[in-house]
Motif scaffolding. Structure first.
Motif, PDB file in Angstrom:
ATOM      1  N   MET A   1       0.389  -1.286   0.058  1.00 60.05           N
ATOM      2  CA  MET A   1      -0.177  -0.499  -0.082  1.00 60.05           C
ATOM      3  C   MET A   1       0.486   1.202   0.030  1.00 60.05           C
ATOM      4  O   MET A   1       1.582   1.495   0.885  1.00 60.05           O
ATOM      5  CB  MET A   1      -1.157  -0.312   1.106  1.00 60.05           C
ATOM      6  CG  MET A   1      -0.222   0.077   2.587  1.00 60.05           C
ATOM      7  SD  MET A   1      -1.405   0.283   3.908  1.00 60.05           S
ATOM      8  CE  MET A   1      -0.515   2.059   4.774  1.00 60.05           C
ATOM      9  N   HIS A   7      -1.753   8.537  -2.175  1.00 65.29           N
ATOM     10  CA  HIS A   7      -3.114   8.942  -2.857  1.00 65.29           C
ATOM     11  C   HIS A   7      -3.685  10.534  -2.721  1.00 65.29           C
ATOM     12  O   HIS A   7      -4.256  10.301  -3.643  1.00 65.29           O
ATOM     13  CB  HIS A   7      -3.984   7.844  -1.879  1.00 65.29           C
ATOM     14  CG  HIS A   7      -3.596   6.800  -1.089  1.00 65.29           C
ATOM     15  ND1 HIS A   7      -3.854   5.946  -3.013  1.00 65.29           N
ATOM     16  CD2 HIS A   7      -2.965   5.761  -0.533  1.00 65.29           C
ATOM     17  CE1 HIS A   7      -3.075   4.520  -2.872  1.00 65.29           C
ATOM     18  NE2 HIS A   7      -3.416   4.687  -1.394  1.00 65.29           N
ATOM     19  N   ASP A  41      -7.945   3.548   2.954  1.00 68.57           N
ATOM     20  CA  ASP A  41      -7.387   3.203   4.229  1.00 68.57           C
ATOM     21  C   ASP A  41      -7.991   2.981   5.364  1.00 68.57           C
ATOM     22  O   ASP A  41      -7.232   2.875   6.256  1.00 68.57           O
ATOM     23  CB  ASP A  41      -6.504   3.580   3.877  1.00 68.57           C
ATOM     24  CG  ASP A  41      -5.330   3.040   2.888  1.00 68.57           C
ATOM     25  OD1 ASP A  41      -5.388   2.021   2.306  1.00 68.57           O
ATOM     26  OD2 ASP A  41      -4.324   3.428   2.294  1.00 68.57           O
ATOM     27  N   HIS A  57      -7.956  -5.063   7.095  1.00 64.93           N
ATOM     28  CA  HIS A  57      -6.825  -4.279   6.107  1.00 64.93           C
ATOM     29  C   HIS A  57      -7.123  -4.593   4.729  1.00 64.93           C
ATOM     30  O   HIS A  57      -6.683  -5.887   4.954  1.00 64.93           O
ATOM     31  CB  HIS A  57      -5.397  -3.218   6.573  1.00 64.93           C
ATOM     32  CG  HIS A  57      -5.041  -2.314   5.049  1.00 64.93           C
ATOM     33  ND1 HIS A  57      -5.718  -1.077   4.741  1.00 64.93           N
ATOM     34  CD2 HIS A  57      -4.036  -2.632   5.166  1.00 64.93           C
ATOM     35  CE1 HIS A  57      -4.952  -0.769   3.887  1.00 64.93           C
ATOM     36  NE2 HIS A  57      -3.911  -1.482   4.005  1.00 64.93           N
ATOM     37  N   HIS A  58      -7.086  -4.183   3.490  1.00 65.83           N
ATOM     38  CA  HIS A  58      -7.414  -5.001   2.338  1.00 65.83           C
ATOM     39  C   HIS A  58      -8.192  -5.607   2.204  1.00 65.83           C
ATOM     40  O   HIS A  58      -8.502  -6.922   1.994  1.00 65.83           O
ATOM     41  CB  HIS A  58      -6.233  -5.704   1.621  1.00 65.83           C
ATOM     42  CG  HIS A  58      -5.295  -4.557   1.525  1.00 65.83           C
ATOM     43  ND1 HIS A  58      -3.840  -4.817   0.546  1.00 65.83           N
ATOM     44  CD2 HIS A  58      -5.131  -2.867   1.655  1.00 65.83           C
ATOM     45  CE1 HIS A  58      -3.401  -3.357   0.699  1.00 65.83           C
ATOM     46  NE2 HIS A  58      -3.567  -2.297   0.978  1.00 65.83           N
ATOM     47  N   HIS A  62     -11.839  -2.445   0.029  1.00 66.39           N
ATOM     48  CA  HIS A  62     -10.037  -1.951  -0.961  1.00 66.39           C
ATOM     49  C   HIS A  62     -11.068  -2.712  -1.886  1.00 66.39           C
ATOM     50  O   HIS A  62     -10.009  -3.715  -2.794  1.00 66.39           O
ATOM     51  CB  HIS A  62      -9.543  -2.559  -0.397  1.00 66.39           C
ATOM     52  CG  HIS A  62      -8.218  -1.618   0.033  1.00 66.39           C
ATOM     53  ND1 HIS A  62      -8.522  -1.294   1.258  1.00 66.39           N
ATOM     54  CD2 HIS A  62      -7.236  -0.956  -0.357  1.00 66.39           C
ATOM     55  CE1 HIS A  62      -8.131   0.110   1.698  1.00 66.39           C
ATOM     56  NE2 HIS A  62      -6.811   0.065   0.804  1.00 66.39           N
ATOM     57  N   HIS A 106      -6.988   5.101  -5.559  1.00 67.59           N
ATOM     58  CA  HIS A 106      -6.671   4.234  -4.585  1.00 67.59           C
ATOM     59  C   HIS A 106      -6.115   2.206  -4.757  1.00 67.59           C
ATOM     60  O   HIS A 106      -5.069   2.075  -4.759  1.00 67.59           O
ATOM     61  CB  HIS A 106      -7.536   4.471  -3.388  1.00 67.59           C
ATOM     62  CG  HIS A 106      -7.063   3.997  -2.331  1.00 67.59           C
ATOM     63  ND1 HIS A 106      -6.878   4.785  -1.241  1.00 67.59           N
ATOM     64  CD2 HIS A 106      -6.735   2.927  -1.777  1.00 67.59           C
ATOM     65  CE1 HIS A 106      -5.877   3.561  -0.245  1.00 67.59           C
ATOM     66  NE2 HIS A 106      -5.958   3.195  -0.382  1.00 67.59           N
ATOM     67  N   ASP A 110      -2.894   0.990  -5.024  1.00 71.60           N
ATOM     68  CA  ASP A 110      -1.942  -0.203  -3.954  1.00 71.60           C
ATOM     69  C   ASP A 110      -1.977  -1.823  -4.559  1.00 71.60           C
ATOM     70  O   ASP A 110      -0.879  -2.404  -4.325  1.00 71.60           O
ATOM     71  CB  ASP A 110      -3.954  -0.803  -3.119  1.00 71.60           C
ATOM     72  CG  ASP A 110      -3.744   0.418  -1.992  1.00 71.60           C
ATOM     73  OD1 ASP A 110      -3.061   1.313  -1.456  1.00 71.60           O
ATOM     74  OD2 ASP A 110      -4.802   0.441  -1.286  1.00 71.60           O
TER      75      ASP A 110
END
Ligand SMILES: [Zn+2]
Length: 195
Positions: A1, A7, A41, A57-58, A62, A106, A110
């Motif tokens: 990331m 970003h 994020d 996260h992720h 995302h 974004h 990533d």
């Protein structure tokens, strides 16, 4: 990331393309685009509250599916808003399309970053597919960070992450600058309004 700097620059670059689409004031418009470009994020927040920042996260936030849902929601809220700060010509679909592309920027950045934390990549096609995608030839460095909420923010302040930020600033900042130049060139070629 990539870091928020990469970003944010992507958001500013895209804001130059649709200048004034969300807010009349330029800096309000730019700030909103920066927030949108960093929004995926926000999936760090529930994990941070639970002491494990990487927990969610992720995840599905995302994904293109989430980007589409958030873009439609944001455009719908703008359309309904009667605030004077919002341009009178606000239209649902251009705002939704711009918000979707800013959010997708974004995901694109990533995907092109080194990722050493499983699950590697992003569930881009959620909810159609849960498969994770990542570019085979990354452009951006990974961001080293602690898995513990206690030292998460301090762990980001490293020499490695400074190098990552500089690379993002050079690559994404360069692309944003080109977009700003293109918009200025297009504005100059546009005929003046009648009267
Ligand atoms: Zn991200």
């Amino acid at each position: 990331m990539p870091l928020p700097v990469g970003h944010a620059l992507a958001g500013i670059g895209l804001q130059r393309v649709w200048r004034g689409l969300f807010f009349r004031k330029g800096w309000h418009d730019a700030l909103f685009c920066v927030l949108l470009a960093n929004l995926p994020d926000a999936d760090f927040l529930p994990g941070l509250l639970l002491g494990r920042p990487n927990l969610y996260h992720h995840g599905v936030f995302h994904s293109l599916g989430a980007a589409l849902a958030v873009a439609l929601l944001a455009a719908g809220l703008f359309r309904l808003a009667g605030r004077r700060a919002v341009p009178a010509r606000r239209r649902l679909w251009p705002m939704a399309a711009a918000a979707f592309l800013i959010l997708s920027s974004h995901l694109l950045l990533d995907c092109f970053a080194v990722d050493h934390v499983p699950p590697f990549g992003l569930p881009l096609l959620w909810p159609v597919s849960g498969r994770y995608f990542i570019a085979s030839r990354p452009i951006f460095l990974d961001v080293t960070r602690s898995a513990d909420a206690g030292d998460f923010f301090i762990s980001i302040l490293s020499r490695h992450n400074l190098a990552a930020a500089l690379r993002e600033a050079a690559l994404v900042g360069g692309a944003a600058f080109c977009l700003a130049l293109w918009r200025a060139w297009r504005d100059r070629r546009r005929p003046p309004p009648p009267g």
